[in-house]
Scaffold this active site. Structure first.
Site, mmCIF file in Angstrom:
data_model
loop_
_atom_site.group_PDB
_atom_site.id
_atom_site.type_symbol
_atom_site.label_atom_id
_atom_site.label_comp_id
_atom_site.label_asym_id
_atom_site.label_seq_id
_atom_site.Cartn_x
_atom_site.Cartn_y
_atom_site.Cartn_z
ATOM 1 N N GLU A 31 0.854 -1.145 -0.138
ATOM 2 C CA GLU A 31 0.116 0.022 -0.040
ATOM 3 C C GLU A 31 0.873 1.187 -0.082
ATOM 4 O OE1 GLU A 31 -3.062 -0.111 -1.169
ATOM 5 O OE2 GLU A 31 -3.671 -1.395 0.575
ATOM 6 N N ASP A 34 3.180 2.137 -4.749
ATOM 7 C CA ASP A 34 3.028 2.470 -6.197
ATOM 8 C C ASP A 34 3.497 3.669 -6.609
ATOM 9 O OD1 ASP A 34 0.868 3.954 -5.400
ATOM 10 O OD2 ASP A 34 -0.510 3.234 -7.124
ATOM 11 N N ALA A 119 -15.291 3.662 -0.807
ATOM 12 C CA ALA A 119 -14.974 2.492 -0.005
ATOM 13 C C ALA A 119 -13.530 2.102 -0.171
ATOM 14 C CB ALA A 119 -15.808 1.375 -0.129
ATOM 15 N N SER A 122 -11.508 1.963 -5.813
ATOM 16 C CA SER A 122 -11.201 2.480 -6.970
ATOM 17 C C SER A 122 -12.221 2.585 -7.931
ATOM 18 C CB SER A 122 -10.042 1.697 -7.480
ATOM 19 O OG SER A 122 -8.932 1.841 -6.623
ATOM 20 N N ASP A 168 -4.350 1.398 -9.205
ATOM 21 C CA ASP A 168 -5.690 1.112 -9.274
ATOM 22 C C ASP A 168 -6.064 1.119 -10.956
ATOM 23 O OD1 ASP A 168 -5.571 1.597 -6.829
ATOM 24 O OD2 ASP A 168 -6.449 3.587 -6.852
ATOM 25 N N TYR A 218 -3.259 12.351 0.763
ATOM 26 C CA TYR A 218 -2.570 11.535 0.061
ATOM 27 C C TYR A 218 -1.546 12.375 -0.733
ATOM 28 C CZ TYR A 218 -2.132 8.111 -3.882
ATOM 29 O OH TYR A 218 -1.513 7.241 -4.785
HETATM 30 C C1 GLA Z 1 -5.034 5.071 -3.955
HETATM 31 C C2 GLA Z 1 -4.204 5.254 -5.195
HETATM 32 C C3 GLA Z 1 -3.274 4.312 -5.448
HETATM 33 C C4 GLA Z 1 -2.471 3.734 -4.439
HETATM 34 C C5 GLA Z 1 -3.341 3.394 -3.047
HETATM 35 C C6 GLA Z 1 -2.492 3.254 -1.874
HETATM 36 O O1 GLA Z 1 -6.016 3.978 -4.267
HETATM 37 O O2 GLA Z 1 -5.153 5.721 -6.282
HETATM 38 O O3 GLA Z 1 -2.612 4.792 -6.626
HETATM 39 O O4 GLA Z 1 -1.291 4.729 -4.203
HETATM 40 O O5 GLA Z 1 -4.226 4.642 -2.849
HETATM 41 O O6 GLA Z 1 -1.850 2.087 -2.043
#
Ligand code: GLA
Length: 381
Positions: A31, A34, A119, A122, A168, A218
């Site tokens: 997590e 990426d 949730a 994605s 995602d 984020y």
């Molecule tokens: C979100 C982002 C992804 C990834 C996740 C965490 O879903 O869209 O690119 O960074 O968070 O792993």
């Protein structure tokens, strides 16, 4: 759901649509790695977005959202981001295609799906992937899935304002039935790995906490990682991302960075190592060992990376004492959404019956449960 979308399209626009689906995703482990060019292990699931589309011989995009029961019209020659509105994801993809030189023509669209919004599954990446694929097919652009994934990610950056990584969109587009994707987010090399769980289920538990703070937090995490990399580059110019760092390098720059940046970097370095170790455990069918890695991942996300929330922590802690749960952790960007759990199949119902009242009495909210299966990525219906 799909029939309903098609019927609505025909009733609204009096023609036959092209119909495309793109699934939501889970992530077993890896997590926030990426965008640090690390490793992830996502999979597409049996919840999806459906897009019905046809050309309309105008310069307008006319869209109807089934879920919001709302129409949105925009001019293909003059539009920009509309952050916070569902249409921004669709316009974002159209803009990326235009920028890449594709002549997007006027279109009518109806879309909807069963991926719960907010949730952590994605839904936005699924919508972007579906729209990109739908436009490419409808207008005969023949864009590769790889390029579509990049356009979808860029749409999220520019039109939604989230500097997301590639996981995602990649998982939604490239999923394979019964398989997880082992993805190297630097090279984009990947393998479909068959995940056989004869006696276990993948159960998502939705805290129903919507991650409203998530976008800015984020982007902030991304910057903090970048700060760590910049500090390391002063000593080791060859370092390009946290992917290239180990704990020794991190300790060498400890006095140059804040405790907070140290913690963020430590988590990412450890998580990357965990994905590789977890991958080997899966190869050996060691689900118990894999589950332990999931718990460790959550610990890091909660304490070092600080993207969890009390409700997620509660669910993970609750499952720790239960033999029927092999592993549990928060999933996705964080600050709400779901935990992902590997649970003995025969105990799924009992587990739900015990978590539900416990969670309700603590938070006055009823959690939702989704037992998911792994499915194909973006395609034509
Ligand atoms: C979100 C982002 C992804 C990834 C996740 C965490 O879903 O869209 O690119 O960074 O968070 O792993």
């Amino acid at each position: 759901m799909t029939d309903n979308i098609i019927t609505t399209f025909k009733e609204t626009f009096s023609k036959e649509p092209l119909v495309v689906y793109s699934p939501g995703r889970i992530n077993l482990i890896g997590e926030h790695t990426d965008y640090n060019e690390g490793f992830v292990m996502p999979a597409a699931i049996d919840k999806k977005m459906i897009v019905a589309i046809a050309a309309n011989q105008s310069r307008q995009g006319r869209i109807y959202s089934m879920d919001f029961q709302e129409e949105f019209v925009f001019d293909l020659d003059s539009f920009g981001p509309y952050k916070g509105h569902w249409a921004t994801y669709i316009m974002g993809v159209a803009a990326q295609l235009q920028q890449a030189g594709y002549a997007v023509q006027g279109f009518d669209m109806v879309f909807g799906g069963d991926i719960p919004v907010g949730a952590g599954l994605s839904s936005s990446a699924a919508l972007e992937a579906a729209v990109g694929f739908a436009m490419s097919t409808l207008f005969g652009f023949h864009i590769s899935k790889r390029s579509l994934i990049h356009y979808a990610q860029k749409a999220e950056h520019v039109f939604a304002g989230v500097q997301c990584g590639i996981m995602d969109q990649f998982a939604s587009a490239m999923g394979k039935k019964g398989h997880v994707i082992r993805l190297d987010c630097r090279s984009l090399d990947f393998h479909h790995f068959p995940l056989q769980l004869p006696d276990h289920s993948i159960l998502l538990i939705d805290t129903c906490v919507k991650h409203s703070l998530a976008d800015s937090a984020y982007n902030k995490r991304r910057e903090e990682c970048q700060t760590g990399v910049a500090a390391a580059q002063k000593l080791y110019p060859e370092i390009k991302s946290l992917r290239d760092m180990d704990l020794k390098v991190l300790d060498a720059i400890r006095s140059d960075i804040t405790q907070l940046v140290y913690n963020r970097c430590k988590y990412i370095i450890e998580e990357n190592n965990r994905v590789l170790a977890a991958s080997e455990l899966l190869d050996k069918d060691d689900l118990k060992g894999f589950g332990e890695k999931m718990y460790q991942s959550h610990e890091g996300l909660s304490k070092l990376y600080e993207v969890s929330c009390p409700e997620l922590d509660f669910l993970v802690d609750y499952s720790k004492d239960l033999d029927e749960v092999l592993g549990s952790r928060m999933m996705g960007g964080g600050f709400g959404g779901c935990t992902i759990n590997i649970v003995e199949k025969s105990k799924v119902k009992t587990l739900q019956d015990s978590i539900k009242p416990a969670f309700e009495s603590k938070y006055d909210v009823t959690p939702k449960f989704y037992e998911v299966s792994l499915e194909e990525g973006t395609g034509l219906l």
